[in-house]
Enzyme design. Structure first.
Site, PDB file in Angstrom:
ATOM      1  N   ILE A 424       0.815  -1.211   0.000  1.00 43.24           N
ATOM      2  CA  ILE A 424       0.000   0.000   0.000  1.00 43.24           C
ATOM      3  C   ILE A 424       0.850   1.263   0.000  1.00 43.24           C
ATOM      4  CG2 ILE A 424      -1.796   1.265   1.259  1.00 43.24           C
ATOM      5  CD1 ILE A 424      -2.672  -1.320  -0.206  1.00 43.24           C
ATOM      6  N   HIS A 635      -6.636   4.081  -2.439  1.00 41.43           N
ATOM      7  CA  HIS A 635      -6.713   3.104  -1.353  1.00 41.43           C
ATOM      8  C   HIS A 635      -7.674   3.600  -0.288  1.00 41.43           C
ATOM      9  CE1 HIS A 635      -5.694   0.226   1.726  1.00 41.43           C
ATOM     10  NE2 HIS A 635      -5.418   1.219   2.554  1.00 41.43           N
ATOM     11  N   HIS A 688      -2.943  -4.678  10.918  1.00 42.47           N
ATOM     12  CA  HIS A 688      -3.070  -4.107  12.258  1.00 42.47           C
ATOM     13  C   HIS A 688      -2.917  -5.152  13.359  1.00 42.47           C
ATOM     14  CE1 HIS A 688      -4.787  -0.942   9.749  1.00 42.47           C
ATOM     15  NE2 HIS A 688      -4.449  -0.123  10.711  1.00 42.47           N
ATOM     16  N   CYS A 720      -3.434  -2.447   4.232  1.00 47.49           N
ATOM     17  CA  CYS A 720      -3.088  -1.075   4.581  1.00 47.49           C
ATOM     18  C   CYS A 720      -1.559  -0.952   4.568  1.00 47.49           C
ATOM     19  CB  CYS A 720      -3.658  -0.715   5.959  1.00 47.49           C
ATOM     20  SG  CYS A 720      -3.910   1.062   6.204  1.00 47.49           S
TER      21      CYS A 720
END
Length: 752
Positions: A424, A635, A688, A720
């Site tokens: 990303i 994104h 995450h 991400c």
């Protein structure tokens, strides 16, 4: 006349909670030490609010990670496979938040979504057919008693049952099959809090400001009819925020609750509803101090509003919890003529008490100072920016040729393999990277030393990307502190705080820049390092930009002009950057709009007329002038996109990547239903969480994607950027991603 707040920032004046929690995760401190830090922060915050003169103070607004997760744990809404890990209560809590990979088993973190129209993220509770709702109330009761021991009477806060059921996910069960259990458990909680000495409880029901019709309306009626049937002894404040309650206003004011909290900043119809009728036997908690922006309250306007309501029992409050603004202006270095315009969380406490004093006839000096502040113009306009905005026409927002024609041109231009792989944009920001950037900012190292450091990191990570076989590379963004702040620092019209941290999720904080004036770009921002990276490799390197809507939404916006006008100004500035990147040989440019959904009105009827009708064109304006050969990516992450797929397609990018791993790829069904034309990169693993996905796990995810999306339109990427991850886990995860994509490619070749 009394004062109150809905909630207070829990991260601490100097982010003490973040640092303590992360030390606990690294086994550098014990659970007892973490709990002691938390207790110190709670007591500090309660005393701060009390000493500021606030009359009614909340408790249980504190959380180690997220209040919605706290509520799920309160009611035992915990998946069985997490319970079976045999972890301590605290570690089980963090496993739900972050995922778990260890000797006791493996668990993916709960899904994460944006909290209504904010940049705060909540963890989505998961109900299963075997979920047994039970009460585990020690946190909320212990917090109340902790404050009581400090001679502070508080009002415990909890997410209300209607909102809890509305934002949760259900597996092999339905909300209306569980509400009886849940409502009964809320009643037990009321009893236990009353026995502990609490006189009030605050039920947060922000879901009531959305469209509440049909089955949803019936569920609300059913819940509150049962919940309040026996008239609990404890007094109830039913608190709403982020909008108005037009669909249920008459129902609310007729409920047997003692108080109702309504927001007046984002609630467009709130004043109209209250003026039509508000019962004398209820207390109105009037949210007139903006809890989501940092500008000083205009006292004269607020006083006139409050007087016009003609409500018998009134409490002056914030429009929402103050966790959405920084802690205090006191630690900032702004000049006085600038600082005087700002009110962070601590200063908003003073605003509440000064408004109270003015209404009570004792605040004439505070009113005079406030009038003097608003009597002077704050912003000096930039005529060139204004002229440029006025010169725009319909064609300024349209890219030529159309998407399908561009796709053919770009396929020939790039000759990428099936299922092209990329990331990303950002790579881990190690302590060394952050320290070196700080040294440069403080003039402790020279420009040459800094440039050599950044270049060496780019070289190292480019080589690694080439070695593992990634198809489209990134330079890693080592020069950037934040995806919005970095751009704001290079644009006219922005101000930056020193310590203006706001919680985004868990221990992750952001420091939103402040839009102070007209926005313009005077020199290239990203060209230097993007072109350097491209010069070091034969593979394509993406240029990485942040889109105008995200820059606005992740900033504290002006209140003297419309958000549309501010966004168009930003879009023109980013357009200049896009064209400079293209001119310097960057063939793929990613324009991130992570926060597109964030300011979407909570009522669907307002989506286009009040937001998407300018937000989507603003994005198109950024890339409308590029050549057909230039491929535009965007994104988006950690929001619900399934219901705005047509709007996303209307952004007219060539490729979109988005979070999908935590939401179990649900968006793919919506893409299929809407005959989505853009190429897509659904995130194949959750960045995450610290766990490293295996090659087989990622392959399985890719196969699921290919069942819904044609393989010619699929990109393979994480969900991400990797900025917050450690180097080893980031590299291992992306290496597994690349291997998985290569193996699926080979499988496809064998089928041919």
């Amino acid at each position: 006349m009394t004062t109150s707040i809905i909630g207070f920032p829990r991260i601490g004046e100097n982010r003490e909670l973040k640092y303590a929690t992360e030390k606990y995760w690294k086994d550098e401190i014990s659970a007892e030490q973490l709990q002691e830090t938390a207790k110190e922060l709670r007591l500090k915050h309660w005393n701060l609010v009390k000493d500021a003169g606030i009359d009614e103070i909340p408790s249980n607004d504190f959380s180690f990670f997220d209040n919605t997760l706290d509520t799920a744990c309160l009611f035992n809404i915990i998946p069985e496979d997490v319970k079976e890990l045999g972890l301590s209560e605290l570690d089980q809590y963090f496993a739900l938040a972050r995922g778990y990979h260890g000797p006791k088993g493996d668990f993916k973190a709960l899904p994460m979504k944006k909290w209504y129209n904010t940049n705060y993220h909540y963890l989505v509770p998961q109900f299963f057919k075997d979920t047994k709702i039970e009460l585990n109330a020690h946190k909320i009761i212990d917090g109340f008693l902790e404050a009581k021991d400090a001679r502070i009477t508080t009002r415990p806060v909890i997410v209300g049952p209607f909102t809890l059921l509305s934002i949760s996910e259900f597996h092999d069960t339905k909300a209306d099959l569980l509400y009886d259990q849940l409502v009964d458990t809320y009643k037990v909680l009321f009893d236990q809090l009353e026995q502990a000495g609490a006189e009030w409880i605050q039920l947060d029901e922000p879901e009531l400001v959305k469209d509440v019709t049909g089955d949803k309306y019936q569920l609300f009626k059913k819940i509150y009819k049962e919940l309040l049937k026996d008239h609990p002894k404890i007094k109830i404040l039913l608190q709403t925020y982020f909008g108005d309650v037009r669909d249920v206003y008459e129902d609310l004011i007729n409920l047997p609750v003692q108080a109702i909290g309504l927001g007046f900043h984002e609630g467009r119809k709130t004043a109209e509803l209250v003026k039509s009728h508000f019962p004398d036997d209820k207390i109105l908690f009037a949210g007139v101090v903006n809890g989501k922006n940092i500008w000083r309250n205009h006292y004269e306007q607020t006083i006139n509003l409050l007087k016009s309501l003609q409500v018998k029992n009134l409490v002056i409050s914030t429009s929402c919890s103050l966790l959405h603004v920084p802690y205090t202006v006191k630690n900032e270095l702004f000049a006085p003529e600038i600082k005087n315009h700002f009110a962070f969380a601590e200063e908003k406490l003073t605003e509440l008490t000064e408004l109270q004093a003015i209404l009570d006839g004792a605040g004439s000096e505070a009113l005079r100072r406030n009038q003097a502040l608003f009597a002077k113009p704050r912003v000096q306009e930039n005529p060139a920016v204004k002229q440029r905005v006025e010169a725009l026409n319909e064609d300024s927002f349209v890219r030529h040729p159309d998407l399908e024609e561009r796709a053919k041109i770009q396929k020939a231009e790039f000759d990428l393999p099936l299922l092209p792989t990329t990331t990303i944009g950002s790579f881990p920001q190690t302590r060394e990277v952050r320290r070196t950037r700080a040294q440069f900012r403080k003039h402790e190292i020279t420009q040459e030393q800094y440039d050599d450091f950044i270049a060496s990191h780019i070289d190292e990570w480019l080589k690694w990307q080439e070695d593992i076989g990634l198809d489209v590379l990134v330079h890693g963004e080592f020069e950037r502190n934040d995806m919005v702040e970095y751009f704001g620092q290079n644009l006219d019209g922005y101000l930056f705080s020193k310590n203006g941290w706001v919680q985004s999720y868990g221990t992750r904080g952001v420091k939103p820049p402040i839009i102070w004036g007209d926005v313009a770009r005077n020199q290239p921002i990203t060209v230097k390092w993007s072109t350097y990276a491209q010069s070091q490799t034969d593979k394509i390197v993406k240029g990485m930009l942040t889109g105008p809507v995200t820059i606005l939404n992740w900033s504290f916006p002006r209140e003297d002009i419309s958000q549309r006008e501010s966004t168009i100004q930003i879009a023109l500035a980013i357009q200049d950057e896009v064209l400079d990147l293209e001119k310097n040989g960057i063939k793929i440019i990613q324009i991130d709009e992570a926060a597109l959904r964030e300011k979407l009105p909570l009522r669907k009827s307002d989506w286009y007329s009040e937001y998407l009708d300018w937000a989507i064109p603003a994005f198109r304006l950024v890339h409308s002038q590029v050549q057909p050969e230039t491929q535009i990516h965007t994104h988006m992450c950690y929001s619900e996109f399934t219901d705005i797929i047509p709007a996303i397609q209307n952004m007219d990018a060539d490729v979109i990547s988005f979070e999908a791993s935590r939401s179990n790829l649900e968006i793919l069904d919506a893409l299929q239903q809407e005959h989505f034309k853009l190429q897509v990169g659904p995130g194949v693993y959750d960045i995450h969480s610290p766990r490293i996905p295996s090659v087989e796990e990622i392959k399985n995810t890719i196969h699921k994607i290919l069942q819904k999306v044609p393989e010619q339109k699929v990109w393979i990427n994480p969900d991400c950027g990797l900025k917050t991850r450690g180097v080893e886990e980031a590299k291992a995860s992306v290496e597994n991603l690349t291997k998985a994509a290569q193996e699926v490619r080979e499988e496809a070749k064998e089928k041919l």
